[in-house]
Design an enzyme around this catalytic site. Structure first.
Site, mmCIF file in Angstrom:
data_model
loop_
_atom_site.group_PDB
_atom_site.id
_atom_site.type_symbol
_atom_site.label_atom_id
_atom_site.label_comp_id
_atom_site.label_asym_id
_atom_site.label_seq_id
_atom_site.Cartn_x
_atom_site.Cartn_y
_atom_site.Cartn_z
ATOM 1 N N CYS A 1 -3.517 0.787 4.144
ATOM 2 C CA CYS A 1 -3.552 2.170 4.636
ATOM 3 C C CYS A 1 -4.997 2.649 4.769
ATOM 4 O O CYS A 1 -5.341 3.390 5.678
ATOM 5 C CB CYS A 1 -2.822 3.100 3.682
ATOM 6 N N THR B 1 21.892 9.170 7.716
ATOM 7 C CA THR B 1 22.746 7.986 7.833
ATOM 8 C C THR B 1 21.978 6.756 7.385
ATOM 9 O O THR B 1 20.881 6.488 7.891
ATOM 10 C CB THR B 1 23.206 7.806 9.299
ATOM 11 N N ALA C 1 8.980 3.448 0.253
ATOM 12 C CA ALA C 1 8.562 3.826 -1.108
ATOM 13 C C ALA C 1 7.771 5.130 -1.042
ATOM 14 O O ALA C 1 7.830 5.946 -1.962
ATOM 15 C CB ALA C 1 7.724 2.719 -1.722
ATOM 16 N N ASN D 1 -2.122 -1.903 -6.149
ATOM 17 C CA ASN D 1 -2.031 -2.632 -4.887
ATOM 18 C C ASN D 1 -3.369 -3.204 -4.433
ATOM 19 O O ASN D 1 -3.417 -4.213 -3.743
ATOM 20 C CB ASN D 1 -1.448 -1.744 -3.786
ATOM 21 N N HIS E 1 9.867 -4.151 1.808
ATOM 22 C CA HIS E 1 9.001 -5.078 2.555
ATOM 23 C C HIS E 1 7.945 -5.751 1.683
ATOM 24 O O HIS E 1 7.235 -6.645 2.136
ATOM 25 C CB HIS E 1 8.397 -4.406 3.794
HETATM 26 N N1 PLP Z 1 2.820 2.203 -3.548
HETATM 27 C C1 PLP Z 1 2.138 1.056 -3.543
HETATM 28 C C2 PLP Z 1 1.501 0.566 -4.796
HETATM 29 C C3 PLP Z 1 2.026 0.318 -2.361
HETATM 30 O O1 PLP Z 1 1.338 -0.829 -2.351
HETATM 31 C C4 PLP Z 1 2.649 0.813 -1.187
HETATM 32 C C5 PLP Z 1 2.492 0.107 0.102
HETATM 33 O O2 PLP Z 1 1.413 -0.295 0.458
HETATM 34 C C6 PLP Z 1 3.372 2.005 -1.266
HETATM 35 C C7 PLP Z 1 3.439 2.671 -2.459
HETATM 36 C C8 PLP Z 1 4.096 2.550 -0.060
HETATM 37 O O3 PLP Z 1 5.192 1.730 0.275
HETATM 38 P P1 PLP Z 1 5.937 1.883 1.677
HETATM 39 O O4 PLP Z 1 5.200 1.026 2.640
HETATM 40 O O5 PLP Z 1 7.339 1.378 1.432
HETATM 41 O O6 PLP Z 1 5.920 3.325 2.026
#
Ligand code: PLP
Length: 372
Positions: free
Chosen positions: A315, A232, A69, A149, A196
């Protein structure tokens, strides 16, 4: 281990793992090659694409697979700026967005984009009157997430999209924490999701794009994904994502009701002395972010080694920085430090959640005694 960190990642659904297996063990063809095996892999990817599109549920657009994402977000924001031909050069976003959005916006600001980061109210919600005052004919893009999140608070994405469109802007939505948990709210032109977070594999995400709103490519090369995202594709990851999306779509109401019940059980098991961070009602209830006066959240997590819960964003954890989301709600350093996030979902049983919450509450009381 009791796993209560569903916002960081979710356990892979057995159905997704099973669907992936042949594409890992036997079927190794390049899906972009013209052989029969290649065609078979390509067809499996197209089935997966339809499954993800169906789970997103929006009409008038299509999905391109990405590596995460984070990549989808970078692509949507940078590619929209690159493609802009109408002289608009302003992005409006919100202080509680994920780092993937905020850091990309900051990078774009360094390239000359006019960036406005709006504050949120104490409950974590964006003030729509404030947004209305900011929207003008220079705004190219509005970027607002559906579910936060760290605190689970939702934003009224359909209203925000309508406002953005009225101002002639493009609406981007990070729907990573909403996708698969409830029916997505319509309106955005670009939507980022991740496998995921919906019981699929890591290493794959997607960008849903309304027709005509496709951003300029971020990754150049072999011209895969209609020339928009080269590289790919992994049939295994795509098929796993598709299977997870199909399952999430089918189980949406059941999973949602389960989470509502778990929330009530968790609040009850924690007992008194806790405050919910962010709006208790306008949120996804699988995210319980709470604080307690005087608590050291990091110590609590270290004390309970066989319960996996967190301080907030996976993160940001470990960086030592207080959460930018909690700060945006107006919490001071001590209140942020005394906050923890308990995240649960489809595979969490009420029994394990109640046990973990009771242990969290007992450990917090123990900390208070030691610190007294
Ligand atoms: N956006 C939000 C709200 C998320 O919680 C996360 C992952 O923690 C991401 C973006 C990033 O997703 P990815 O782990 O697929 O890069």
């Amino acid at each position: 281990m009791i796993y209560l960190d569903y916002q960081a990642t979710t356990p892979v659904a057995p159905e997704a793992a099973r669907a992936m297996q042949p594409w890992i063990e036997e079927k190794f063809a390049n899906p972009h090659s013209p052989s029969r095996w290649g065609h078979e892999a390509s067809a499996a990817i197209e089935v997966a694409r339809k499954q993800v599109e169906k789970a997103i549920g929006f009409k008038g657009g299509s999905v391109a697979f990405t590596g995460s994402a984070t990549e989808a977000i970078n692509w949507a924001l940078k590619g929209t700026v690159e493609k802009a031909s109408n002289g608009r050069n302003r992005i409006i976003t919100v202080a509680t967005e994920h780092a993937a959005v905020l850091d990309t916006c900051e990078w774009l600001a360094g390239q000359g984009v006019d960036l406005t980061v709006l504050p949120v109210q104490a409950n974590g919600r964006l003030d729509l009157d404030l947004l209305a005052r900011e929207l003008d004919d220079r705004v190219l893009l509005v970027a607002v997430m559906m579910v936060n999140n760290e605190i689970g608070v939702t934003q009224p994405i359909s209203e925000i999209s309508e406002m953005a469109h009225e101002a002639g802007a493009i609406m981007f939505c990070d729907a990573v924490q909403a996708f698969g948990r409830f029916e997505l709210w319509e309106g955005p032109d670009l939507v980022a999701v991740s496998a995921h977070k919906i019981h699929g594999p890591k290493g794959i995400g997607a960008l849903w794009m309304r027709k005509g709103r496709e951003p300029a490519p971020l990754i150049h090369g072999g011209g895969q994904e209609h020339g928009l995202r080269s590289g790919t594709l992994s049939p295994a990851l795509c098929v796993g994502f598709g299977a997870a999306a199909k399952l999430a779509d089918e189980r949406c109401t059941r999973d949602f009701d389960h989470v509502q019940r778990l929330w009530k059980a968790a609040i009850h098991a924690l007992g008194p002395g806790w405050t919910v961070n962010g709006c208790p009602d306008c949120r996804y209830h699988g995210n319980l972010n709470i604080r307690r006066k005087g608590l050291d959240g990091a110590r609590l997590i270290a004390d309970l080694r066989d319960v996996a819960f967190s301080l907030g964003s996976a993160c940001a954890s470990g960086s030592g920085r207080p959460s930018h989301v909690l700060r945006a709600l107006g919490l001071d350093y001590r209140e942020s430090r005394s906050s923890v996030r308990i995240g649960f979902g489809r595979y969490t049983t009420q029994g394990e959640l109640v046990e973990a919450c009771k242990r969290i509450a007992a450990a917090a009381v123990e900390q208070e005694k030691l610190d007294a």
